[in-house]
Design an enzyme around this catalytic site. Structure first.
Site, mmCIF file in Angstrom:
data_model
loop_
_atom_site.group_PDB
_atom_site.id
_atom_site.type_symbol
_atom_site.label_atom_id
_atom_site.label_comp_id
_atom_site.label_asym_id
_atom_site.label_seq_id
_atom_site.Cartn_x
_atom_site.Cartn_y
_atom_site.Cartn_z
ATOM 1 N N ARG A 63 52.331 -0.539 35.374
ATOM 2 C CA ARG A 63 52.601 -1.403 34.222
ATOM 3 C C ARG A 63 51.594 -2.534 34.105
ATOM 4 O O ARG A 63 51.170 -2.884 33.029
ATOM 5 C CB ARG A 63 54.007 -2.006 34.332
ATOM 6 C CG ARG A 63 55.104 -1.047 33.997
ATOM 7 C CD ARG A 63 56.412 -1.568 34.453
ATOM 8 N NE ARG A 63 56.370 -1.838 35.884
ATOM 9 C CZ ARG A 63 57.427 -2.054 36.649
ATOM 10 N NH1 ARG A 63 58.616 -2.084 36.101
ATOM 11 N NH2 ARG A 63 57.308 -2.262 37.940
ATOM 12 N N LYS A 97 65.281 -1.981 48.210
ATOM 13 C CA LYS A 97 66.239 -2.162 47.115
ATOM 14 C C LYS A 97 67.632 -1.690 47.494
ATOM 15 O O LYS A 97 67.793 -0.711 48.220
ATOM 16 C CB LYS A 97 65.775 -1.362 45.884
ATOM 17 C CG LYS A 97 64.453 -1.851 45.292
ATOM 18 C CD LYS A 97 64.048 -0.976 44.121
ATOM 19 C CE LYS A 97 62.730 -1.409 43.511
ATOM 20 N NZ LYS A 97 62.217 -0.422 42.538
ATOM 21 N N HIS A 138 60.245 5.110 32.182
ATOM 22 C CA HIS A 138 60.175 6.283 33.059
ATOM 23 C C HIS A 138 60.091 7.564 32.221
ATOM 24 O O HIS A 138 59.318 8.469 32.537
ATOM 25 C CB HIS A 138 61.440 6.390 33.929
ATOM 26 C CG HIS A 138 61.605 5.326 34.965
ATOM 27 N ND1 HIS A 138 62.782 4.623 35.130
ATOM 28 C CD2 HIS A 138 60.765 4.844 35.912
ATOM 29 C CE1 HIS A 138 62.658 3.774 36.139
ATOM 30 N NE2 HIS A 138 61.437 3.872 36.619
ATOM 31 N N SER A 157 63.817 -1.168 35.801
ATOM 32 C CA SER A 157 65.254 -0.942 36.011
ATOM 33 C C SER A 157 65.954 -2.256 36.329
ATOM 34 O O SER A 157 67.086 -2.494 35.879
ATOM 35 C CB SER A 157 65.476 0.041 37.169
ATOM 36 O OG SER A 157 64.888 1.280 36.889
HETATM 37 O O1 PNS Z 1 60.940 3.241 41.778
HETATM 38 P P1 PNS Z 1 60.458 2.630 43.058
HETATM 39 O O2 PNS Z 1 61.575 1.890 43.767
HETATM 40 O O3 PNS Z 1 59.244 1.753 42.878
HETATM 41 O O4 PNS Z 1 60.013 3.857 43.976
HETATM 42 C C1 PNS Z 1 59.541 3.631 45.296
HETATM 43 C C2 PNS Z 1 59.618 4.944 46.092
HETATM 44 C C3 PNS Z 1 61.042 5.473 46.116
HETATM 45 C C4 PNS Z 1 58.691 5.952 45.463
HETATM 46 C C5 PNS Z 1 59.120 4.612 47.551
HETATM 47 O O5 PNS Z 1 59.930 3.638 48.125
HETATM 48 C C6 PNS Z 1 59.109 5.872 48.414
HETATM 49 O O6 PNS Z 1 58.176 6.644 48.377
HETATM 50 N N1 PNS Z 1 60.197 6.070 49.203
HETATM 51 C C7 PNS Z 1 60.352 7.232 50.064
HETATM 52 C C8 PNS Z 1 60.114 6.852 51.542
HETATM 53 C C9 PNS Z 1 58.621 6.815 51.843
HETATM 54 O O7 PNS Z 1 57.908 7.797 51.741
HETATM 55 N N2 PNS Z 1 58.157 5.619 52.230
HETATM 56 C C10 PNS Z 1 56.769 5.383 52.564
HETATM 57 C C11 PNS Z 1 55.936 5.105 51.317
HETATM 58 S S1 PNS Z 1 54.242 4.955 51.717
#
Ligand code: PNS
Length: 166
Positions: free
Chosen positions: A90, A41, A17, A128
């Site tokens: 990745r 998660k 990150h 993570s």
């Molecule tokens: O590090 P991650 O867990 O891959 O991040 C995923 C994250 C937090 C970016 C994604 O779950 C997110 O955007 N969450 C906010 C809620 C949202 O907008 N959901 C719709 C996504 S299209």
């Protein structure tokens, strides 16, 4: 002013990150590193703890601001006048999910584009979840996460074992 958002769970922030944050910061005037909720998660660290660790690790990078937000990323981008969402890729396995999210975010907020940065080769394998799993089994996470947060992770994960997993 070019404003970009780098969203993620950051549970916890890894060296991968940090690599993306440093490179992305060079591509915009302001980079908001947004600690958000991924409904798939169950986090090991609270949003406040994740923010604090990020602040410790990248707080000194010019143009970088660490924030948390609990709603939709598309709405947050609009609120912050961000035109760009930064995501790290990745492997091909990341692509399908990221592609879906990029299209959904653009549908929800036509003013925002997602830009993908390829991970640096040395962090291809890193996540993570892998860091937490190694820590939970007593392994060495040196280099996987910034030195300054290594003890926070070992203390939390060794105390709680794998209970952060669903
Ligand atoms: O590090 P991650 O867990 O891959 O991040 C995923 C994250 C937090 C970016 C994604 O779950 C997110 O955007 N969450 C906010 C809620 C949202 O907008 N959901 C719709 C996504 S299209």
């Amino acid at each position: 002013m070019k404003i970009a958002i780098y969203p993620g769970s950051f549970d916890p922030v890894t060296s991968g990150h940090v690599d993306i944050i440093r490179r992305a910061a060079g591509l915009c005037d302001k980079l908001i590193v947004a600690v958000m909720h991924n409904q798939a998660k169950k986090p090991a660290f609270s949003p406040e703890e994740r923010c604090e660790m990020l602040q410790r690790v990248v707080g000194d990078v010019p143009g970088v601001e660490v924030r948390m937000f609990s709603g939709l990323l598309a709405d947050y981008a609009a609120q912050e006048h961000a035109e760009t969402i930064i995501k790290g890729l990745r492997a091909v396995s990341d692509f399908e999910y990221e592609f879906q999210m990029a299209l959904a975010n653009r549908k929800l907020n036509p003013g925002v584009d997602t830009v993908f940065l390829m991970t640096s080769a040395e962090y291809m394998y890193l996540s993570s979840s892998i860091v937490k799993d190694i820590a939970a089994h007593g392994g060495d996470i040196t280099g996987f996460v910034p030195d300054s947060i290594q003890d926070d992770i070992l203390l939390r994960i060794r105390k709680e074992g794998n209970s952060w997993q669903r």
